[in-house]
Every structure is written in C-alpha cells, then in structure tokens.
Write a protein that holds these residues in place. Sequence first.
Motif, short mmCIF file in Angstrom:
data_model
loop_
_atom_site.label_atom_id
_atom_site.label_comp_id
_atom_site.label_asym_id
_atom_site.label_seq_id
_atom_site.Cartn_x
_atom_site.Cartn_y
_atom_site.Cartn_z
N ALA A 49 -4.71 0.16 3.99
CA ALA A 49 -4.18 -0.57 2.84
C ALA A 49 -5.28 -0.85 1.82
O ALA A 49 -6.43 -1.10 2.18
CB ALA A 49 -3.55 -1.88 3.28
N LYS A 88 -3.21 -5.50 -0.44
CA LYS A 88 -1.90 -4.84 -0.27
C LYS A 88 -1.46 -4.79 1.20
O LYS A 88 -0.48 -4.14 1.54
CB LYS A 88 -1.95 -3.41 -0.82
N GLU A 122 2.14 -5.86 1.88
CA GLU A 122 3.08 -4.88 1.32
C GLU A 122 3.17 -3.62 2.19
O GLU A 122 4.26 -3.07 2.36
CB GLU A 122 2.69 -4.51 -0.11
N LEU A 180 -0.22 1.51 -2.70
CA LEU A 180 -0.50 0.67 -1.53
C LEU A 180 -1.73 1.06 -0.72
O LEU A 180 -2.32 0.21 -0.05
CB LEU A 180 0.71 0.68 -0.59
#
Length: 100
Positions: A12, A16, A19, A81
Amino acid sequence: MSKVALYVPLEAKPGKEKEVADFLKSALPLVNAEPGTVTWFAIQEGPSSFAIFDTFNDEAGREAHLNGKVAAALMAKAGELLAKPPTIHKIDILTDKLPK
C-alpha cells in the motif's frame, strides 16, 4: 485437489493501508461468483503489506480469474492505492490439506 495457484503481494502507498484492506474485503463477492476459483485469501502481512493467494483446479480456472472482475478492479485501482504495480506469481501446488 487444486493444482495451480496465484500469489500476489501488494504494498500500500503510505496512508492508503485501510483503503487497500477495504478493497480486498469488498472483492469477496466477485470471487464467490467465479466457479473456477477454489480458494481465495486476502491477507495482511504487515502494516502496509498485503497479498492475495488463490487456488484453482486447472489452468483454465486460473486464467479466468486473471481475466475476471477482481483482477480488472485491482489493476484499475493500483495506481491510486499501491506503491508499485502488483507482481503476479503463478505457482504450482504440490499438495494440500483442506477441510473435507
């Protein structure tokens, strides 16, 4: 017994992590709709390190998954992402132990 698998490590981008985790969790219904995907695991290996591990009975199932909705969604979100593009490892399964 599943014969082939995929291992896809994901890193990531800073900030992020949630997410990425949410994206992976949201992919389960898409995977459940894939008859050729025998098992599918979305895992967190560290604070920003994630991975997908999935198994298939044959190459046709693996290719269907690679050309399916989860892979398309992952590639569409990768730039937003992930710190780097996903690396897809195609692996062979030697043996397994699964519930009966």
